[in-house]
Design an enzyme around this catalytic site. Structure first.
Site, PDB file in Angstrom:
ATOM      1  N   LYS A  58       0.830  -1.211   0.000  1.00 62.88           N
ATOM      2  CA  LYS A  58       0.000   0.000   0.000  1.00 62.88           C
ATOM      3  C   LYS A  58       0.869   1.268   0.000  1.00 62.88           C
ATOM      4  O   LYS A  58       0.587   2.217  -0.734  1.00 62.88           O
ATOM      5  CB  LYS A  58      -0.924  -0.024   1.225  1.00 62.88           C
ATOM      6  CG  LYS A  58      -1.937   1.091   1.270  1.00 62.88           C
ATOM      7  CD  LYS A  58      -3.129   0.853   0.382  1.00 62.88           C
ATOM      8  CE  LYS A  58      -4.320   0.416   1.165  1.00 62.88           C
ATOM      9  NZ  LYS A  58      -5.500   0.193   0.363  1.00 62.88           N
ATOM     10  N   LEU A  84      -8.213  -4.947  -6.109  1.00 59.08           N
ATOM     11  CA  LEU A  84      -9.219  -4.592  -5.114  1.00 59.08           C
ATOM     12  C   LEU A  84      -8.981  -3.285  -4.365  1.00 59.08           C
ATOM     13  O   LEU A  84      -9.823  -2.875  -3.574  1.00 59.08           O
ATOM     14  CB  LEU A  84      -9.370  -5.739  -4.104  1.00 59.08           C
ATOM     15  CG  LEU A  84      -9.757  -7.087  -4.708  1.00 59.08           C
ATOM     16  CD1 LEU A  84      -9.897  -8.138  -3.623  1.00 59.08           C
ATOM     17  CD2 LEU A  84     -11.031  -6.983  -5.531  1.00 59.08           C
ATOM     18  N   ASN A 101     -11.082  -0.756 -15.880  1.00 58.46           N
ATOM     19  CA  ASN A 101     -11.406  -1.775 -14.886  1.00 58.46           C
ATOM     20  C   ASN A 101     -12.575  -2.612 -15.403  1.00 58.46           C
ATOM     21  O   ASN A 101     -13.380  -2.145 -16.208  1.00 58.46           O
ATOM     22  CB  ASN A 101     -11.815  -1.098 -13.568  1.00 58.46           C
ATOM     23  CG  ASN A 101     -12.153  -2.090 -12.478  1.00 58.46           C
ATOM     24  OD1 ASN A 101     -11.444  -3.058 -12.242  1.00 58.46           O
ATOM     25  ND2 ASN A 101     -13.265  -1.857 -11.791  1.00 58.46           N
ATOM     26  N   HIS A 103     -15.883  -4.769 -13.888  1.00 60.39           N
ATOM     27  CA  HIS A 103     -16.701  -4.985 -12.690  1.00 60.39           C
ATOM     28  C   HIS A 103     -17.708  -6.093 -12.983  1.00 60.39           C
ATOM     29  O   HIS A 103     -18.315  -6.104 -14.051  1.00 60.39           O
ATOM     30  CB  HIS A 103     -17.431  -3.690 -12.305  1.00 60.39           C
ATOM     31  CG  HIS A 103     -18.154  -3.803 -11.015  1.00 60.39           C
ATOM     32  ND1 HIS A 103     -17.507  -3.779  -9.795  1.00 60.39           N
ATOM     33  CD2 HIS A 103     -19.469  -3.974 -10.744  1.00 60.39           C
ATOM     34  CE1 HIS A 103     -18.412  -3.926  -8.829  1.00 60.39           C
ATOM     35  NE2 HIS A 103     -19.599  -4.045  -9.379  1.00 60.39           N
ATOM     36  N   GLU A 173     -16.631 -12.354 -18.786  1.00 59.02           N
ATOM     37  CA  GLU A 173     -15.338 -11.677 -18.615  1.00 59.02           C
ATOM     38  C   GLU A 173     -14.302 -12.245 -19.575  1.00 59.02           C
ATOM     39  O   GLU A 173     -13.603 -11.494 -20.264  1.00 59.02           O
ATOM     40  CB  GLU A 173     -14.850 -11.821 -17.168  1.00 59.02           C
ATOM     41  CG  GLU A 173     -15.669 -11.056 -16.159  1.00 59.02           C
ATOM     42  CD  GLU A 173     -15.284 -11.357 -14.722  1.00 59.02           C
ATOM     43  OE1 GLU A 173     -15.724 -10.593 -13.847  1.00 59.02           O
ATOM     44  OE2 GLU A 173     -14.567 -12.346 -14.462  1.00 59.02           O
TER      45      GLU A 173
END
Length: 189
Positions: A58, A84, A101, A103, A173
């Protein structure tokens, strides 16, 4: 050759599918897979397909060292494929309309913080939806709110579990994500 960077956090079936699509199509190349989870199966999938893996935490993402590594590659497109974490605005600003992205639902329904994977499919099932699908969109500073690029729906009236819904969504996907990436790359020629 157009360069793609993938970001992922988990299993990596979409990542592997995208890598293979571009290895076989000659329309671009996956230059690296950036991963924030040292235990993610996506690492093995990328290495098995001879794609470099960049592991980060992070702090590295938010303080700029990830951006430095991206800049060394100079990608034509950055693709979040099961990533994520909130994507840093510094990267989005440096790569405008070059971060996308996927979803696992038909946004704007079932999007936002905490809405990923099984949580999306559970919500869809609990709300007795008759269809769901995928949304591919540009990334902005908010979860799942960027401009839509592509949506595809699938009927789920026969599904009785989140896993059955997930299976149908995964098929979408795998079929459409690489094709949409290819179309975006070609439109930026």
């Amino acid at each position: 050759m157009k360069k793609i960077i993938l970001f992922a956090s988990g299993n990596g079936t979409n990542v592997e599918n995208i890598i293979k699509y571009f290895q076989n199509s000659g329309q671009g190349t996956v230059s690296a897979v950036f991963v924030n989870n040292p235990n993610a199966k996506v690492i093995t999938r990328a290495k098995d397909n001879n794609v470099d893996v960049v592991l980060f935490d992070k702090q590295q993402l938010t303080e700029g060292s990830v951006l430095e590594k991206i800049n060394k590659i100079t990608p034509d497109l950055i693709v979040l494929a099961g990533f994520l974490w909130m994507f840093p605005s510094a990267i989005i600003k440096q790569y405008p309309n070059k971060v996308i992205n996927i979803h696992p639902a038909l946004l704007p329904k079932y999007g936002g913080k905490g809405m990923y994977g099984k949580f999306v499919h559970e919500a869809v099932l609990n709300n007795k939806e008759t269809e769901t699908g995928i949304t591919i969109h540009y990334v902005n500073e908010h979860y799942d709110e960027g401009e839509f690029i592509f949506q595809k729906a699938v009927n789920i009236e026969d599904c009785t579990t989140p896993e059955e819904i997930a299976q149908k969504v995964h098929l979408l996907e795998h079929e459409f994500f690489p094709e949409v990436i290819s179309e975006i790359l070609n439109s930026k020629a």
